[in-house]
Write an enzyme that holds these catalytic residues in place. Structure first.
Site, PDB file in Angstrom:
ATOM      1  N   ASP A  25       0.845  -1.189   0.000  1.00 52.85           N
ATOM      2  CA  ASP A  25       0.000   0.000   0.000  1.00 52.85           C
ATOM      3  C   ASP A  25       0.889   1.251   0.000  1.00 52.85           C
ATOM      4  OD1 ASP A  25      -3.033   0.840   0.513  1.00 52.85           O
ATOM      5  OD2 ASP A  25      -1.821   2.021   1.906  1.00 52.85           O
ATOM      6  N   HIS A  29      -7.194  -6.697  -0.283  1.00 54.09           N
ATOM      7  CA  HIS A  29      -6.112  -5.716  -0.264  1.00 54.09           C
ATOM      8  C   HIS A  29      -5.036  -6.028   0.768  1.00 54.09           C
ATOM      9  CE1 HIS A  29      -4.009  -1.916  -0.399  1.00 54.09           C
ATOM     10  NE2 HIS A  29      -4.360  -1.623   0.841  1.00 54.09           N
TER      11      HIS A  29
END
Length: 305
Positions: free
Chosen positions: A112, A282
């Site tokens: 991320d 994610h």
């Protein structure tokens, strides 16, 4: 509350570049094993790597920082150009920490926002990075350039957090805990179920306070401004990632649905790029810590001390 397992690690605060960098590192620092740096993303801290780190501990000397603005590292007031939250500044912190630890070259992995810091570090300090892994991102410039209705809906926070202060800070601050839980639960394939109580409590402690929310907004404001300037300049100069790179992304996430991450990263690299989708949303290192550790060991383990 669950107690997180940090066996074999020590916590340390390092003063670099006018900020305090909080981190955990392998307690057996004199082992001589290769050094692997793991960078976290939003809205988390280095704690996201806890289970991956335990699996990798026998093979590497690990360094797990809280990026500036996150966790227990320094949070600086915002500036008009948001340079204090730029990925260049965060990357410089990591390099300064490694200088303090006496490490010249190291392996690097970021998830991320940490992946975006790792990307900038590999461009600004190519001689320092032996191998690079980025997890569940495409290059920032490409993602913004491809913005359409589908992306704006899926990544609405990219456009909310960049609004001028204090609007997003005030909106999030009024319901910080539900906001945090929505992010942690909504982006993962299994909701909040993949996060132990102890880790969730740490994320809550570190995120649900005004200065932390402001720092997170500044991170995204930098990404939509000064970071794009840095990325455009790098492309104009022909700067590319110089080391072999592994790209991992979630098969159940937005990057898989809206982008071709392998092609986009190959366009930014001057070395070998490999990668594939993982069976996750994610938060790949938390949703599948064993699988993540196995991929990192297979890729980084090929480098000798």
């Amino acid at each position: 509350m669950n107690t997180l397992d940090w066996t074999g690690f020590e916590a340390r605060d390092v003063q670099v570049n006018g900020v305090t960098q909080h981190l955990r590192l392998s307690a057996d620092w004199d082992s001589g094993r290769p050094v692997l740096v793991l960078l976290h993303g939003f809205p988390q801290t280095h704690v996201m790597w806890r289970r991956v780190a335990q699996a990798l501990r026998p093979h590497f000397r690990l360094v797990l920082p809280d990026l500036r603005g996150y966790g227990d590292s320094s949070r600086l007031p915002g500036t008009p150009d948001h340079a204090q939250a730029s990925k260049r500044a965060m990357a410089a912190d990591v390099v300064a920490v490694m200088d303090t630890l006496g490490v010249d070259r190291f392996l690097l992995c970021g998830h991320d926002r940490g992946g975006r810091v790792a990307h900038r570090l590999a461009l600004d300090h190519p001689a320092r990075v032996q191998r690079l892994c980025v997890i569940d991102i495409a290059p920032t410039l490409d993602m913004y350039a491809a913005t359409d209705m589908a992306f704006a809906r899926a990544y609405y926070h990219w456009f909310h957090l960049i609004q001028p202060a204090p609007l997003p800070e005030t909106m999030i601050g009024g319901s910080a805990l539900p906001y945090l839980h929505a992010k942690l639960g909504g982006w993962g394939a299994g909701g909040l179920g993949h996060i132990e109580a102890g880790a969730l409590a740490e994320y809550e402690r570190c995120f649900c306070r005004p200065e932390a929310i402001h720092s997170a907004c500044e991170d995204y404001r930098a990404s939509a401004g000064i970071d794009l300037e840095h990325d455009r300049t790098s492309r104009e100069r022909g700067e590319r990632i110089a080391c072999d790179t592994l790209v991992l992304w979630g098969a159940k996430g937005v990057v898989q649905r809206l982008f071709d991450p392998l092609a986009l990263w190959r366009a930014q690299c001057g070395a070998t790029v490999s990668g594939w989708a993982m069976d996750a949303g994610h938060f790949i290192p938390e949703e599948g810590p064993e699988a993540t550790a196995a991929e990192l060991l297979a890729f980084f383990g090929k480098t000798n001390p």
